[in-house]
Design a protein around this motif. Structure first.
Motif, PDB file in Angstrom:
ATOM      1  N   HIS A 138     -29.573  -9.781  21.369  1.00 63.02           N
ATOM      2  CA  HIS A 138     -29.786 -11.229  21.562  1.00 63.02           C
ATOM      3  C   HIS A 138     -31.237 -11.628  21.302  1.00 63.02           C
ATOM      4  O   HIS A 138     -31.519 -12.739  20.870  1.00 63.02           O
ATOM      5  N   SER A 170     -17.739 -15.433  20.354  1.00 65.26           N
ATOM      6  CA  SER A 170     -19.171 -15.382  20.639  1.00 65.26           C
ATOM      7  C   SER A 170     -19.547 -16.382  21.717  1.00 65.26           C
ATOM      8  O   SER A 170     -18.908 -17.426  21.867  1.00 65.26           O
ATOM      9  N   THR A 171     -20.591 -16.034  22.470  1.00 66.13           N
ATOM     10  CA  THR A 171     -21.076 -16.865  23.566  1.00 66.13           C
ATOM     11  C   THR A 171     -22.158 -17.801  23.036  1.00 66.13           C
ATOM     12  O   THR A 171     -23.216 -17.326  22.610  1.00 66.13           O
ATOM     13  N   GLU A 198     -11.147  -4.635  33.421  1.00 66.30           N
ATOM     14  CA  GLU A 198     -11.886  -3.586  32.691  1.00 66.30           C
ATOM     15  C   GLU A 198     -12.303  -2.514  33.678  1.00 66.30           C
ATOM     16  O   GLU A 198     -12.409  -1.345  33.367  1.00 66.30           O
ATOM     17  N   ASP A 242     -16.977  -4.025  19.714  1.00 68.12           N
ATOM     18  CA  ASP A 242     -18.361  -4.185  19.262  1.00 68.12           C
ATOM     19  C   ASP A 242     -18.640  -3.085  18.249  1.00 68.12           C
ATOM     20  O   ASP A 242     -19.206  -2.044  18.590  1.00 68.12           O
TER      21      ASP A 242
HETATM   22  P1  5GP Z   1     -21.895 -12.474  21.773  1.00 72.05           P
HETATM   23  O1  5GP Z   1     -20.993 -13.238  22.673  1.00 72.05           O
HETATM   24  O2  5GP Z   1     -23.339 -12.707  22.118  1.00 72.05           O
HETATM   25  O3  5GP Z   1     -21.631 -12.736  20.316  1.00 72.05           O
HETATM   26  O4  5GP Z   1     -21.575 -10.924  21.958  1.00 72.05           O
HETATM   27  C1  5GP Z   1     -22.118 -10.134  22.996  1.00 72.05           C
HETATM   28  C2  5GP Z   1     -21.520 -10.490  24.332  1.00 72.05           C
HETATM   29  O5  5GP Z   1     -20.130 -10.161  24.355  1.00 72.05           O
HETATM   30  C3  5GP Z   1     -22.085  -9.698  25.506  1.00 72.05           C
HETATM   31  O6  5GP Z   1     -23.261 -10.285  26.002  1.00 72.05           O
HETATM   32  C4  5GP Z   1     -20.952  -9.730  26.535  1.00 72.05           C
HETATM   33  O7  5GP Z   1     -20.958 -10.944  27.266  1.00 72.05           O
HETATM   34  C5  5GP Z   1     -19.722  -9.739  25.661  1.00 72.05           C
HETATM   35  N1  5GP Z   1     -19.145  -8.377  25.538  1.00 72.05           N
HETATM   36  C6  5GP Z   1     -19.222  -7.552  24.477  1.00 72.05           C
HETATM   37  N2  5GP Z   1     -18.542  -6.411  24.716  1.00 72.05           N
HETATM   38  C7  5GP Z   1     -18.019  -6.521  25.942  1.00 72.05           C
HETATM   39  C8  5GP Z   1     -17.192  -5.664  26.734  1.00 72.05           C
HETATM   40  O8  5GP Z   1     -16.804  -4.549  26.363  1.00 72.05           O
HETATM   41  N3  5GP Z   1     -16.850  -6.135  27.961  1.00 72.05           N
HETATM   42  C9  5GP Z   1     -17.236  -7.365  28.416  1.00 72.05           C
HETATM   43  N4  5GP Z   1     -16.831  -7.756  29.627  1.00 72.05           N
HETATM   44  N5  5GP Z   1     -18.013  -8.185  27.691  1.00 72.05           N
HETATM   45  C10 5GP Z   1     -18.390  -7.773  26.472  1.00 72.05           C
END
Ligand code: 5GP
Length: 338
Positions: free
Chosen positions: A60, A92-93, A197, A279
């Motif tokens: 990030h 994505s967040t 999870e 991921d």
């Molecule tokens: P983004 O949303 O920033 O594109 O991708 C990364 C985010 O995805 C992480 O900060 C997390 O919130 C979420 N994330 C990725 N892999 C996992 C996982 O295996 N478990 C959970 N609970 N969240 C994940």
């Protein structure tokens, strides 16, 4: 093996920032000068979930501006396409970074531009987007994310299809988000929720009863893994598909080993199971490798793999006519047809 690579595949559980490849990281690092962190786990290594989330924090720091978010999304789509993924749902967040002027709207806009630009190149891949709610950020942010998804769904009805719940499963109570999910559902957004999870007896039942349209991981739903028969029966009754990520669960140690992965439990019940990467960057994998791993671990034949990938299309958050069109691609790849 070659078969898993050639097989048309469906990826339904891929976090954009966790999917960033080493080559994209190198491009981004080059624009930032410093940073000599390790962004991914080597094959065969293990970690704690906390260490996994630390990797996302590092990434990030690199994707703190709209150009980087665009680049990452664009590269991730190209890489999935090269891996013969023919239908991809990214999640994505939305993030805001004051120093670079990136707002959550500009973040989502950058992701959608990258998807549109790949579309314009006529790549052999269909891409959709889910906006993710990070449970660490609380209900108000969740509410804002659904609003943002509604807004972008109006301008991009063919691309923005759903909402995800993710982030550190040990933080907060998923039940707090139920009104937010109901609102999303009312608006026609689909729900893909990370559930169980880690053992989570309190929140799981209420979330399962929504019901979500798909479950991420569901590692600890069954009694042998700390869940309950009631959870299992609820998932079976609703036929809620499970997004299963072998390497991710192995490295993150939410399963003791692959023989005890929940895939076996659900697959034997002929419950909808979707093999996904989670991921691919952070866990140094690809969807091809995940299919291979499933084949070796659970003794699946080429025909079983073909069926798994074709059936995954049933659980996609897209229109039926697109599913029908894409299913054509599986015909030529059927084992014994070449
Ligand atoms: P983004 O949303 O920033 O594109 O991708 C990364 C985010 O995805 C992480 O900060 C997390 O919130 C979420 N994330 C990725 N892999 C996992 C996982 O295996 N478990 C959970 N609970 N969240 C994940």
């Amino acid at each position: 093996e070659e078969f898993c690579k050639m097989l048309p595949k469906v990826e339904l559980h891929a976090h954009i920032n966790g999917s960033v490849s080493e080559s994209t990281i190198e491009k981004l690092v080059a624009t930032k000068q410093k940073l000599d962190h390790q962004f991914s786990f080597k094959k065969g290594s293990t970690a704690t979930l906390k260490e996994c989330f630390e990797k996302f924090r590092l990434i990030h720091q690199l994707t703190d501006n709209v150009d980087a978010v665009y680049q990452v999304t664009y590269d991730v789509i190209q890489e999935f396409c090269d891996d013969n993924v023919r239908y991809l749902e990214l999640r994505s967040t939305p993030r805001e970074v004051t120093e670079t002027g990136m707002t959550k709207e500009l973040y989502v806009d950058a992701v959608l531009r990258a998807i549109r630009d790949c579309e314009a190149e006529n790549l052999d891949i269909e891409v959709k987007l889910l906006l993710a709610i990070d449970r660490r950020n609380g209900v108000q942010v969740g509410q804002d994310t659904v609003k943002l998804a509604q807004k972008f769904r109006e301008s991009h009805p063919d691309l923005v299809v759903g909402i995800d719940l993710s982030g550190d499963p040990s933080v907060g109570d998923g039940r707090d988000f139920i009104p937010v999910f109901k609102e999303a559902k009312d608006f026609g957004l689909k729900l893909a929720l990370h559930l169980c999870e880690v053992p989570a007896l309190q929140e799981t039942m209420d979330l399962l009863c929504l019901p979500p349209d798909r479950i991420g991981h569901g590692t600890c739903l069954h009694p042998e893994a700390g869940g309950t028969q009631e959870f299992v029966d609820t998932v079976l009754t609703h036929k809620t598909p499970l997004e299963l990520c072998l390497t991710s669960n192995l490295i993150g140690q939410t399963v003791p080993d692959l023989d005890n992965h929940q895939f076996k439990f659900w697959y034997e019940k002929q419950h909808p199971c979707i093999i996904c990467t989670d991921d691919k960057g952070v866990f140094s994998t690809s969807l091809t490798e995940e299919y291979q791993l499933a084949a070796v671990t659970f003794d699946l034949s080429p025909n079983d793999l073909w069926r798994l990938s074709l059936d995954s299309m049933n659980y996609a958050f897209c229109e039926e006519h697109l599913k029908e069109k894409l299913r054509e691609k599986w015909k030529a790849a059927k084992p014994g047809m070449e």
